[in-house]
Design a protein around this motif. Structure first.
Motif, PDB file in Angstrom:
ATOM      1  N   UNK A 189      16.714 -40.045 -30.473  1.00  0.00           N
ATOM      2  CA  UNK A 189      16.636 -40.870 -31.679  1.00  0.00           C
ATOM      3  C   UNK A 189      17.673 -40.478 -32.726  1.00  0.00           C
ATOM      4  N   UNK A 190      18.477 -39.485 -32.428  1.00  0.00           N
ATOM      5  CA  UNK A 190      19.527 -39.050 -33.354  1.00  0.00           C
ATOM      6  C   UNK A 190      20.837 -39.749 -33.033  1.00  0.00           C
ATOM      7  N   UNK A 191      21.730 -39.875 -34.022  1.00  0.00           N
ATOM      8  CA  UNK A 191      23.052 -40.441 -33.733  1.00  0.00           C
ATOM      9  C   UNK A 191      23.791 -39.559 -32.727  1.00  0.00           C
ATOM     10  N   UNK A 192      24.600 -40.189 -31.911  1.00  0.00           N
ATOM     11  CA  UNK A 192      25.327 -39.461 -30.865  1.00  0.00           C
ATOM     12  C   UNK A 192      26.829 -39.623 -31.061  1.00  0.00           C
ATOM     13  N   UNK A 193      27.451 -38.768 -31.895  1.00  0.00           N
ATOM     14  CA  UNK A 193      28.889 -38.902 -32.124  1.00  0.00           C
ATOM     15  C   UNK A 193      29.733 -38.485 -30.926  1.00  0.00           C
ATOM     16  N   UNK A 194      29.148 -37.756 -29.990  1.00  0.00           N
ATOM     17  CA  UNK A 194      29.899 -37.257 -28.835  1.00  0.00           C
ATOM     18  C   UNK A 194      29.766 -38.134 -27.604  1.00  0.00           C
ATOM     19  N   UNK A 195      29.239 -39.342 -27.747  1.00  0.00           N
ATOM     20  CA  UNK A 195      29.045 -40.228 -26.601  1.00  0.00           C
ATOM     21  C   UNK A 195      30.402 -40.618 -26.024  1.00  0.00           C
ATOM     22  N   UNK A 196      30.688 -40.215 -24.776  1.00  0.00           N
ATOM     23  CA  UNK A 196      32.001 -40.508 -24.194  1.00  0.00           C
ATOM     24  C   UNK A 196      32.215 -41.989 -23.887  1.00  0.00           C
ATOM     25  N   UNK A 197      31.150 -42.761 -23.792  1.00  0.00           N
ATOM     26  CA  UNK A 197      31.282 -44.173 -23.439  1.00  0.00           C
ATOM     27  C   UNK A 197      31.262 -45.097 -24.650  1.00  0.00           C
ATOM     28  N   UNK A 198      31.171 -44.562 -25.848  1.00  0.00           N
ATOM     29  CA  UNK A 198      31.040 -45.423 -27.029  1.00  0.00           C
ATOM     30  C   UNK A 198      32.288 -46.279 -27.244  1.00  0.00           C
ATOM     31  N   UNK A 199      33.469 -45.739 -27.020  1.00  0.00           N
ATOM     32  CA  UNK A 199      34.700 -46.516 -27.198  1.00  0.00           C
ATOM     33  C   UNK A 199      34.772 -47.628 -26.163  1.00  0.00           C
ATOM     34  N   UNK A 200      34.425 -47.311 -24.921  1.00  0.00           N
ATOM     35  CA  UNK A 200      34.450 -48.315 -23.864  1.00  0.00           C
ATOM     36  C   UNK A 200      33.454 -49.441 -24.170  1.00  0.00           C
ATOM     37  N   UNK A 201      32.272 -49.093 -24.669  1.00  0.00           N
ATOM     38  CA  UNK A 201      31.286 -50.110 -25.026  1.00  0.00           C
ATOM     39  C   UNK A 201      31.792 -50.994 -26.158  1.00  0.00           C
ATOM     40  N   UNK A 202      32.466 -50.380 -27.115  1.00  0.00           N
ATOM     41  CA  UNK A 202      32.993 -51.149 -28.249  1.00  0.00           C
ATOM     42  C   UNK A 202      34.074 -52.137 -27.782  1.00  0.00           C
ATOM     43  N   UNK A 203      34.925 -51.690 -26.869  1.00  0.00           N
ATOM     44  CA  UNK A 203      35.963 -52.570 -26.329  1.00  0.00           C
ATOM     45  C   UNK A 203      35.333 -53.731 -25.569  1.00  0.00           C
ATOM     46  N   UNK A 204      34.319 -53.446 -24.757  1.00  0.00           N
ATOM     47  CA  UNK A 204      33.633 -54.506 -24.014  1.00  0.00           C
ATOM     48  C   UNK A 204      32.958 -55.495 -24.956  1.00  0.00           C
ATOM     49  N   UNK A 205      32.347 -54.995 -26.021  1.00  0.00           N
ATOM     50  CA  UNK A 205      31.707 -55.876 -27.004  1.00  0.00           C
ATOM     51  C   UNK A 205      32.739 -56.781 -27.678  1.00  0.00           C
ATOM     52  N   UNK A 206      33.880 -56.208 -28.025  1.00  0.00           N
ATOM     53  CA  UNK A 206      34.943 -57.009 -28.652  1.00  0.00           C
ATOM     54  C   UNK A 206      35.451 -58.088 -27.707  1.00  0.00           C
TER      55      UNK A 206
ATOM     56  N   UNK B 181      19.851 -44.458 -25.723  1.00  0.00           N
ATOM     57  CA  UNK B 181      18.839 -45.453 -25.336  1.00  0.00           C
ATOM     58  C   UNK B 181      18.263 -45.132 -23.964  1.00  0.00           C
ATOM     59  N   UNK B 182      19.125 -44.726 -23.051  1.00  0.00           N
ATOM     60  CA  UNK B 182      18.690 -44.357 -21.708  1.00  0.00           C
ATOM     61  C   UNK B 182      17.778 -43.127 -21.766  1.00  0.00           C
ATOM     62  N   UNK B 183      18.147 -42.161 -22.597  1.00  0.00           N
ATOM     63  CA  UNK B 183      17.333 -40.957 -22.750  1.00  0.00           C
ATOM     64  C   UNK B 183      15.983 -41.289 -23.385  1.00  0.00           C
ATOM     65  N   UNK B 184      15.970 -42.176 -24.362  1.00  0.00           N
ATOM     66  CA  UNK B 184      14.716 -42.570 -25.011  1.00  0.00           C
ATOM     67  C   UNK B 184      13.767 -43.223 -24.002  1.00  0.00           C
TER      68      UNK B 184
ATOM     69  N   UNK C 107      17.571 -25.302 -24.815  1.00  0.00           N
ATOM     70  CA  UNK C 107      17.526 -26.677 -25.289  1.00  0.00           C
ATOM     71  C   UNK C 107      18.794 -27.019 -26.053  1.00  0.00           C
ATOM     72  N   UNK C 108      19.565 -27.902 -25.454  1.00  0.00           N
ATOM     73  CA  UNK C 108      20.785 -28.421 -26.062  1.00  0.00           C
ATOM     74  C   UNK C 108      20.832 -29.920 -25.784  1.00  0.00           C
ATOM     75  N   UNK C 109      21.588 -30.670 -26.586  1.00  0.00           N
ATOM     76  CA  UNK C 109      21.734 -32.097 -26.274  1.00  0.00           C
ATOM     77  C   UNK C 109      22.311 -32.328 -24.879  1.00  0.00           C
ATOM     78  N   UNK C 110      23.204 -31.444 -24.430  1.00  0.00           N
ATOM     79  CA  UNK C 110      23.789 -31.603 -23.099  1.00  0.00           C
ATOM     80  C   UNK C 110      22.716 -31.504 -22.020  1.00  0.00           C
TER      81      UNK C 110
END
Length: 193
Positions: free
Chosen positions: A102-119, A145-148, A10-13
Motif C-alpha cells: 500500500x506504499x508508493x513504489x519509487x523503485x518499480x522497474x516497470x513504471x516507465x514501460x507502463x507509462x509509455x504503454x498508457x501514452x 497491486x500484484x503484491x496487494x 523483512x525488506x521490500x525486495x
C-alpha cells in the motif's frame, strides 16, 4: 518438539520476490500447521503403562480422542513455544508486506514501460466498426497491486489454516471456548509485556 518458524529479513525486495515470499509461507505452514497431528503426537509419552502382551490379542476400539488426549501442560507449552510464535512470524511478514503493497513504489522497474504503454493507448485512434477489438487496452498492473492481491489471498489462506489447526488442537487437547484469533491475540499481548 518442532521449532517455530524463523523470521526472514523483512525488506521490500523480499515482499516483491513473490516466489521467496510464498516459499517462506509454504514452508512455515508445512512445518507447523500442516503437520499439526504429527507435532501433537510427538508430545505423547510412549508406553506410559508399559507393554501388555494381551493388548495385541484383542482389537481395542476407543472413543475418538480418549486414549490420544494430551496433557494440558504439554498442549500449552506447544502453543506458547511453537504454534503461536510461528503464527506471529507469519503475521509479521503478512503485515509488513501488506504495508509495502500500500506504499508508493519509487523503485518499480516497470513504471516507465507502463507509462509509455498508457501514452500509446491514449494516442491510438480506434475505429471499432472496422475492428471491434482494437479498442481494448489492458494495462499492466503495478507490482504493488500484484503484491496487494497476493496478500489478500495469503491472509485468507492463513485464516483457514489457523482455524483447522485450532480445531485439531481442540480435539487433542480439549476444546477451549476461545477462538484461535482470540487465543493468539491474548498470547501476543502477554509476549509484549
Amino acid at each position: 518438539m518442532s521449532q517455530p518458524s524463523e523470521r526472514p529479513q523483512l525488506t521490500p525486495q523480499f515482499c516483491f520476490n513473490q516466489t521467496a515470499l510464498r516459499d517462506f509461507l509454504r514452508i512455515s505452514r508445512g512445518t507447523i500447521d500442516d503437520s499439526i497431528t504429527q507435532n501433537l503426537n510427538a508430545l505423547l509419552t510412549p508406553a506410559q503403562r508399559g507393554f501388555d502382551p494381551a493388548s495385541t490379542s484383542i482389537r481395542q476400539l476407543s472413543a475418538p480422542g480418549s486414549s490420544r488426549a494430551i496433557s494440558s501442560e504439554h498442549c500449552d507449552e506447544f502453543k506458547t513455544r511453537v504454534l503461536f510464535p510461528s503464527w506471529k512470524v507469519r503475521s509479521d511478514v503478512l503485515d509488513y508486506c501488506a504495508t509495502v503493497a500500500t506504499s508508493p513504489d519509487p523503485d518499480d522497474p516497470d513504471s516507465i514501460m507502463r507509462q509509455v504503454e498508457d501514452d500509446k493507448a491514449r494516442e491510438r485512434v480506434v475505429d471499432e466498426r472496422l475492428d471491434p477489438y482494437s479498442g481494448r487496452y489492458f494495462p499492466q498492473e503495478a507490482r504493488t497491486e500484484s503484491l496487494a492481491m497476493l496478500m489478500r489471498n495469503e491472509r485468507a489462506v492463513e485464516k483457514i489454516i489457523r482455524m483447522r489447526s485450532w480445531g485439531v488442537i481442540g480435539e487433542r487437547c480439549g476444546f477451549s471456548s476461545e477462538m484461535a484469533d482470540d487465543a493468539f491475540d491474548k498470547w501476543r499481548a502477554t509476549e509484549r509485556m
